[in-house]
Scaffold this motif. Structure first.
Motif, PDB file in Angstrom:
ATOM      1  N   LEU A 109       0.837  -1.197   0.000  1.00 28.31           N
ATOM      2  CA  LEU A 109       0.000   0.000   0.000  1.00 28.31           C
ATOM      3  C   LEU A 109       0.873   1.247   0.000  1.00 28.31           C
ATOM      4  N   TYR A 110       0.577   2.181  -0.906  1.00 24.99           N
ATOM      5  CA  TYR A 110       1.317   3.440  -0.897  1.00 24.99           C
ATOM      6  C   TYR A 110       0.407   4.633  -0.638  1.00 24.99           C
ATOM      7  N   ARG A 111      -0.930   4.443  -0.724  1.00 24.83           N
ATOM      8  CA  ARG A 111      -1.836   5.553  -0.441  1.00 24.83           C
ATOM      9  C   ARG A 111      -2.990   5.073   0.423  1.00 24.83           C
ATOM     10  N   LEU A 112      -3.285   5.853   1.476  1.00 28.36           N
ATOM     11  CA  LEU A 112      -4.368   5.538   2.392  1.00 28.36           C
ATOM     12  C   LEU A 112      -5.176   6.799   2.649  1.00 28.36           C
ATOM     13  N   SER A 113      -6.489   6.723   2.413  1.00 31.73           N
ATOM     14  CA  SER A 113      -7.399   7.845   2.665  1.00 31.73           C
ATOM     15  C   SER A 113      -8.462   7.365   3.648  1.00 31.73           C
ATOM     16  N   VAL A 114      -8.561   8.046   4.809  1.00 33.03           N
ATOM     17  CA  VAL A 114      -9.441   7.550   5.866  1.00 33.03           C
ATOM     18  C   VAL A 114     -10.181   8.699   6.541  1.00 33.03           C
ATOM     19  N   ASP A 115     -11.245   8.312   7.275  1.00 30.53           N
ATOM     20  CA  ASP A 115     -11.875   9.228   8.212  1.00 30.53           C
ATOM     21  C   ASP A 115     -11.574   8.712   9.620  1.00 30.53           C
ATOM     22  N   LEU A 116     -12.236   9.275  10.634  1.00 29.32           N
ATOM     23  CA  LEU A 116     -11.894   8.928  12.009  1.00 29.32           C
ATOM     24  C   LEU A 116     -12.380   7.552  12.436  1.00 29.32           C
ATOM     25  N   SER A 117     -13.156   6.853  11.580  1.00 30.29           N
ATOM     26  CA  SER A 117     -13.533   5.486  11.926  1.00 30.29           C
ATOM     27  C   SER A 117     -12.346   4.537  11.810  1.00 30.29           C
ATOM     28  N   PHE A 118     -11.287   4.983  11.108  1.00 29.15           N
ATOM     29  CA  PHE A 118     -10.052   4.210  11.023  1.00 29.15           C
ATOM     30  C   PHE A 118      -9.183   4.610  12.212  1.00 29.15           C
ATOM     31  N   GLN A 119      -9.140   3.768  13.233  1.00 25.59           N
ATOM     32  CA  GLN A 119      -8.433   4.094  14.470  1.00 25.59           C
ATOM     33  C   GLN A 119      -6.936   3.836  14.295  1.00 25.59           C
ATOM     34  N   TRP A 169     -11.220  11.294  -4.192  1.00 20.20           N
ATOM     35  CA  TRP A 169     -10.666  10.384  -5.186  1.00 20.20           C
ATOM     36  C   TRP A 169     -11.034  10.828  -6.595  1.00 20.20           C
ATOM     37  N   VAL A 170     -12.277  11.248  -6.767  1.00 21.96           N
ATOM     38  CA  VAL A 170     -12.719  11.678  -8.090  1.00 21.96           C
ATOM     39  C   VAL A 170     -12.028  12.976  -8.491  1.00 21.96           C
ATOM     40  N   HIS A 171     -11.924  13.911  -7.532  1.00 19.34           N
ATOM     41  CA  HIS A 171     -11.263  15.184  -7.805  1.00 19.34           C
ATOM     42  C   HIS A 171     -10.004  15.235  -6.954  1.00 19.34           C
ATOM     43  N   ASP A 172      -8.938  14.670  -7.444  1.00 23.82           N
ATOM     44  CA  ASP A 172      -7.711  14.564  -6.671  1.00 23.82           C
ATOM     45  C   ASP A 172      -6.983  15.905  -6.648  1.00 23.82           C
ATOM     46  N   THR A 173      -6.672  16.376  -5.456  1.00 24.79           N
ATOM     47  CA  THR A 173      -6.047  17.688  -5.308  1.00 24.79           C
ATOM     48  C   THR A 173      -4.525  17.623  -5.283  1.00 24.79           C
ATOM     49  N   TRP A 174      -3.937  16.441  -5.245  1.00 28.28           N
ATOM     50  CA  TRP A 174      -2.488  16.351  -5.131  1.00 28.28           C
ATOM     51  C   TRP A 174      -1.738  16.984  -6.301  1.00 28.28           C
ATOM     52  N   PRO A 175      -2.120  16.749  -7.550  1.00 27.77           N
ATOM     53  CA  PRO A 175      -1.385  17.398  -8.652  1.00 27.77           C
ATOM     54  C   PRO A 175      -1.373  18.917  -8.546  1.00 27.77           C
ATOM     55  N   LEU A 176      -2.505  19.507  -8.141  1.00 28.48           N
ATOM     56  CA  LEU A 176      -2.577  20.958  -7.995  1.00 28.48           C
ATOM     57  C   LEU A 176      -1.670  21.432  -6.860  1.00 28.48           C
TER      58      LEU A 176
END
Length: 310
Positions: free
Chosen positions: A155-165, A275-282
């Protein structure tokens, strides 16, 4: 002499054409999968390269390139026959037994999961052990689920909310933390404080990109500096917040001195917006432009202060 409209092409060229068409549009890919067995074998890896498994009452279909949306959904006729409170089974989970055990492990690269039960989480994570990107939203982290997460070693990318402890005991030595380069976390909870995130970041030795969506709690002034100290390889710290963005834009908040800190407005959309509108390139373009301007300014100052030849 018989005339035929059939066009015989080399198998390699034929495969390249079908794969290109399948990569362009997911609806086209699904239609191509039923053309012939050989075409199905070519396009299915493309169809399953990105999978979304969400147990939600109403989720609209998406047609992004190379994206196969597999979400739990029940038609009106089916719901009328279903027993009350019986959990629905997302289509992707029903598909898992229909393929060889290695199929999803080999072909699924990006996985997004949301609002799934423990058995469904374990089933999906155990099948897709070769993923490089994981999106996690509104799922319960339990010991069996944590054990399945520990099987992810590329895994190289992880996107989570606070349910991921992040402090879940079984994840302390998870292999995925050692390979993670991109980490996106949403802190939209007024009970959560930013400071506890700092010790966790030290478990991500390869981290280069950190995105934090702020909630109601404003982090300490030194928080950004603490983050960089914890992550020596960090190239960008992206802070997503409407309030921070407008304060910086209006001059009420001074931009951080470190050129790697980028403040942007929170993307508009549902939980898949990141994910649909990825802000990393910007964000990378902003940092690159800043560093270029800083280097040019430094060179100009050095030239101006250099001793002039007589």
């Amino acid at each position: 002499m018989r005339i035929t409209n059939r066009l015989d092409l080399p198998v390699e060229l034929e495969r390249e054409i079908f794969e290109l068409a399948a990569s362009t549009d997911v609806a086209t890919a699904l239609r191509l999968a039923i053309v012939a067995r050989r075409v199905q074998a070519w396009v299915e890896p493309i169809i399953y390269s990105r999978v979304v498994v969400v147990n939600a009452p109403e989720v609209s279909a998406q047609t992004q390139s190379s994206r196969y949306i597999l979400r739990g959904r029940t038609t009106r006729a089916q719901s009328s026959r279903k027993a009350p409170n019986q959990p629905q089974i997302p289509r992707f989970i029903r598909t898992i037994p229909l393929r060889p055990a290695s199929f999803f492990a080999r072909h699924v690269k990006c996985l997004q999961i949301g609002n799934l039960s423990e058995p469904h989480l374990v089933a999906v994570l155990s099948a897709c052990i070769g993923i490089s990107e994981l999106g996690w939203w509104s799922n319960a982290l339990t010991p069996p689920v944590a054990a399945a997460l520990c099987s992810l070693n590329s895994l190289y990318r992880l996107s989570v909310d606070l349910s991921f402890q992040l402090d879940f005991p079984q994840l302390n030595a998870a292999p995925m933390f050692s390979t993670l380069t991109h980490f996106d976390i949403s802190l939209h909870n007024h009970h959560y404080h930013h400071q506890p995130l700092i010790p966790t970041l030290k478990r991500f030795p390869a981290l280069t990109h950190l995105s934090v969506a702020h909630g109601y709690v404003v982090p300490p002034v030194t928080w950004c500096d603490d983050v960089f100290e914890s992550c020596p390889r960090l190239k960008i710290l992206l802070r997503l917040s409407d309030s921070l963005f407008f304060e910086e834009l209006s001059g009420l908040r001074q931009r951080h001195a470190d050129l790697r800190v980028v403040v942007m407005q929170q993307p508009v959309g549902d939980w898949t917006a990141r994910w649909v509108h990825d802000t990393w390139p910007l964000a990378e373009d902003i940092v690159r432009e800043r560093q270029g301007l800083a280097a040019a300014e430094k060179a100009a100052n050095e030239n101006a202060n250099a001793p002039k030849e007589s």
